[in-house]
Design a protein around this motif. Structure first.
Motif, mmCIF file in Angstrom:
data_model
loop_
_atom_site.group_PDB
_atom_site.id
_atom_site.type_symbol
_atom_site.label_atom_id
_atom_site.label_comp_id
_atom_site.label_asym_id
_atom_site.label_seq_id
_atom_site.Cartn_x
_atom_site.Cartn_y
_atom_site.Cartn_z
ATOM 1 N N ARG A 6 -14.941 -41.014 37.958
ATOM 2 C CA ARG A 6 -14.285 -41.556 36.984
ATOM 3 C C ARG A 6 -14.197 -43.017 36.895
ATOM 4 N NH1 ARG A 6 -9.128 -39.020 37.944
ATOM 5 N NH2 ARG A 6 -9.832 -38.041 39.729
ATOM 6 N N ARG A 7 -14.244 -43.779 38.091
ATOM 7 C CA ARG A 7 -13.905 -45.054 38.073
ATOM 8 C C ARG A 7 -15.194 -45.763 37.480
ATOM 9 N NH1 ARG A 7 -11.224 -49.346 37.290
ATOM 10 N NH2 ARG A 7 -11.689 -51.263 38.279
ATOM 11 N N VAL A 8 -16.253 -45.146 37.859
ATOM 12 C CA VAL A 8 -17.889 -45.611 37.692
ATOM 13 C C VAL A 8 -17.749 -45.644 36.160
ATOM 14 C CG1 VAL A 8 -20.031 -45.337 37.688
ATOM 15 C CG2 VAL A 8 -18.765 -45.156 39.707
ATOM 16 N N ALA A 9 -17.506 -44.197 35.567
ATOM 17 C CA ALA A 9 -17.376 -44.102 33.844
ATOM 18 C C ALA A 9 -16.518 -44.956 33.332
ATOM 19 C CB ALA A 9 -16.998 -42.601 33.658
ATOM 20 N N ILE A 10 -15.223 -45.475 34.065
ATOM 21 C CA ILE A 10 -14.373 -46.482 33.283
ATOM 22 C C ILE A 10 -15.077 -48.072 33.272
ATOM 23 C CG2 ILE A 10 -12.288 -47.742 33.527
ATOM 24 C CD1 ILE A 10 -11.083 -44.926 34.606
ATOM 25 N N THR A 11 -15.697 -48.523 34.476
ATOM 26 C CA THR A 11 -16.288 -49.648 34.775
ATOM 27 C C THR A 11 -17.524 -49.725 33.892
ATOM 28 O OG1 THR A 11 -17.304 -49.085 36.551
ATOM 29 C CG2 THR A 11 -15.173 -50.146 36.497
ATOM 30 N N ALA A 12 -18.257 -48.839 33.918
ATOM 31 C CA ALA A 12 -19.548 -48.890 32.946
ATOM 32 C C ALA A 12 -19.299 -49.612 31.774
ATOM 33 C CB ALA A 12 -20.398 -47.516 33.058
ATOM 34 N N GLY A 13 -18.201 -48.974 30.839
ATOM 35 C CA GLY A 13 -18.143 -49.502 29.424
ATOM 36 C C GLY A 13 -17.738 -51.168 29.600
ATOM 37 N N GLU A 14 -17.123 -51.454 30.637
ATOM 38 C CA GLU A 14 -16.607 -52.969 30.606
ATOM 39 C C GLU A 14 -17.649 -53.905 30.963
ATOM 40 O OE1 GLU A 14 -13.704 -53.065 33.762
ATOM 41 O OE2 GLU A 14 -12.221 -51.669 32.597
ATOM 42 N N ASN A 15 -18.753 -53.373 31.648
ATOM 43 C CA ASN A 15 -19.792 -54.454 32.027
ATOM 44 C C ASN A 15 -20.974 -54.675 30.781
ATOM 45 O OD1 ASN A 15 -18.405 -55.007 34.516
ATOM 46 N ND2 ASN A 15 -19.676 -53.367 35.381
ATOM 47 N N GLU A 16 -20.941 -53.803 30.089
ATOM 48 C CA GLU A 16 -21.997 -53.805 28.787
ATOM 49 C C GLU A 16 -21.632 -54.977 28.024
ATOM 50 O OE1 GLU A 16 -22.181 -50.079 26.965
ATOM 51 O OE2 GLU A 16 -22.715 -49.018 28.742
ATOM 52 N N SER A 17 -22.612 -55.652 27.618
ATOM 53 C CA SER A 17 -22.256 -56.775 26.492
ATOM 54 C C SER A 17 -22.033 -56.337 25.037
ATOM 55 C CB SER A 17 -23.493 -57.885 26.728
ATOM 56 O OG SER A 17 -24.363 -57.097 26.343
ATOM 57 N N GLU A 18 -21.003 -55.873 25.065
ATOM 58 C CA GLU A 18 -20.444 -55.229 23.652
ATOM 59 C C GLU A 18 -20.190 -56.341 22.754
ATOM 60 O OE1 GLU A 18 -17.403 -52.461 24.002
ATOM 61 O OE2 GLU A 18 -18.393 -51.354 25.508
ATOM 62 N N LYS A 19 -20.596 -56.220 21.277
ATOM 63 C CA LYS A 19 -20.044 -57.226 20.510
ATOM 64 C C LYS A 19 -18.612 -57.214 20.262
ATOM 65 C CE LYS A 19 -23.942 -58.607 18.500
ATOM 66 N NZ LYS A 19 -24.449 -60.180 18.617
ATOM 67 N N ARG A 20 -18.061 -58.194 20.434
ATOM 68 C CA ARG A 20 -16.417 -58.429 19.894
ATOM 69 C C ARG A 20 -16.154 -59.567 19.086
ATOM 70 N NH1 ARG A 20 -14.685 -61.193 25.756
ATOM 71 N NH2 ARG A 20 -15.889 -63.172 25.406
ATOM 72 N N GLU A 21 -14.990 -59.460 18.380
ATOM 73 C CA GLU A 21 -14.760 -60.059 17.228
ATOM 74 C C GLU A 21 -14.722 -61.788 17.936
ATOM 75 O OE1 GLU A 21 -11.208 -60.847 14.103
ATOM 76 O OE2 GLU A 21 -11.449 -58.964 15.072
ATOM 77 N N LEU A 22 -15.371 -62.663 17.108
ATOM 78 C CA LEU A 22 -15.038 -64.052 17.711
ATOM 79 C C LEU A 22 -13.831 -64.782 17.404
ATOM 80 C CD1 LEU A 22 -16.931 -66.177 18.736
ATOM 81 C CD2 LEU A 22 -17.277 -66.886 16.324
ATOM 82 N N VAL A 23 -13.200 -65.223 18.309
ATOM 83 C CA VAL A 23 -11.735 -65.588 18.426
ATOM 84 C C VAL A 23 -11.800 -67.136 18.418
ATOM 85 C CG1 VAL A 23 -9.717 -66.205 19.681
ATOM 86 C CG2 VAL A 23 -11.024 -63.779 19.988
ATOM 87 N N PHE A 24 -11.206 -67.800 17.129
ATOM 88 C CA PHE A 24 -11.138 -69.102 16.861
ATOM 89 C C PHE A 24 -9.804 -69.678 17.445
ATOM 90 C CE2 PHE A 24 -13.947 -67.389 13.366
ATOM 91 C CZ PHE A 24 -15.059 -68.298 13.554
ATOM 92 N N LYS A 25 -9.881 -71.100 17.755
ATOM 93 C CA LYS A 25 -8.550 -71.510 18.009
ATOM 94 C C LYS A 25 -7.552 -71.788 17.045
ATOM 95 C CE LYS A 25 -9.767 -76.349 17.180
ATOM 96 N NZ LYS A 25 -9.986 -77.852 17.744
ATOM 97 N N GLU A 26 -6.451 -71.459 17.617
ATOM 98 C CA GLU A 26 -5.216 -71.847 16.580
ATOM 99 C C GLU A 26 -4.608 -73.090 17.210
ATOM 100 O OE1 GLU A 26 -3.225 -68.331 17.426
ATOM 101 O OE2 GLU A 26 -4.613 -66.782 16.500
ATOM 102 N N HIS A 27 -3.406 -73.396 16.446
ATOM 103 C CA HIS A 27 -2.448 -74.532 17.086
ATOM 104 C C HIS A 27 -2.079 -74.211 18.488
ATOM 105 C CE1 HIS A 27 0.334 -77.829 16.709
ATOM 106 N NE2 HIS A 27 1.295 -76.859 17.249
ATOM 107 N N GLY A 28 -2.169 -75.130 19.220
ATOM 108 C CA GLY A 28 -1.906 -75.420 20.556
ATOM 109 C C GLY A 28 -2.759 -74.896 21.469
ATOM 110 N N GLN A 29 -4.245 -74.782 21.017
ATOM 111 C CA GLN A 29 -5.370 -74.140 21.615
ATOM 112 C C GLN A 29 -6.452 -75.168 21.499
ATOM 113 O OE1 GLN A 29 -5.962 -70.283 20.303
ATOM 114 N NE2 GLN A 29 -4.500 -69.298 21.389
#
Length: 152
Positions: A6-29
């Protein structure tokens, strides 16, 4: 054995280079580039507003996201300490190129495409192969001295 699967199944998805939404800076960043890792969850970063800051890697990123020299990161500025900041996110090279394309990062920003191999880094020391044979003569002299010692 089941908990391991189960642990391997959970971590396998974390290590893949999945597309994620690009986060832009906000005020104070601010966007920054890692200069030096200091240990204990801290690093030196050169912010793109021209200030060098001591940054703290927050717990959510620690031991989950590996940060290297030259990486582009998003930091949260502190109202009460301008020389210190907190790392919010690390951008992978593709995301950093996208930020550059959107003119969020300056054109002068260098993006790390390849991993830096610290084992081969000799801190600017260059070794030259012995071509003229001088060191061979020194070795011969040393061997002669050792032979003399054996005769005693």
């Amino acid at each position: 054995k089941q908990w391991y699967q189960r642990r391997v199944a959970i971590t396998a998805g974390e290590n893949e280079s999945e597309k994620r939404e690009l986060v832009f800076k906000e005020h104070g960043q601010e966007y920054a580039q890692v200069l030096k890792l200091l240990g204990n969850g801290r690093l030196d970063a050169q912010c793109f507003d021209g200030v060098k800051r001591l940054c703290h890697i927050r717990g959510k990123l620690r031991k989950k996201v590996w940060i290297n020299n030259g990486d582009i990161i998003l930091i949260g500025l502190r109202d009460y300490q301008d020389s210190k900041a907190d790392v919010i996110q690390k951008y992978n090279p593709d995301e950093a190129r996208n930020l550059k394309a959107y003119k969020e990062l300056p054109e002068t920003a260098k993006i790390n495409d390849a991993q830096i191999d610290d084992d081969n880094d000799l801190d600017g020391i260059e070794f030259q192969d012995d071509i003229d044979g001088e060191s061979d003569e020194v070795d011969e002299d040393r061997n002669l001295m050792l032979d003399d010692i054996d005769d005693i």
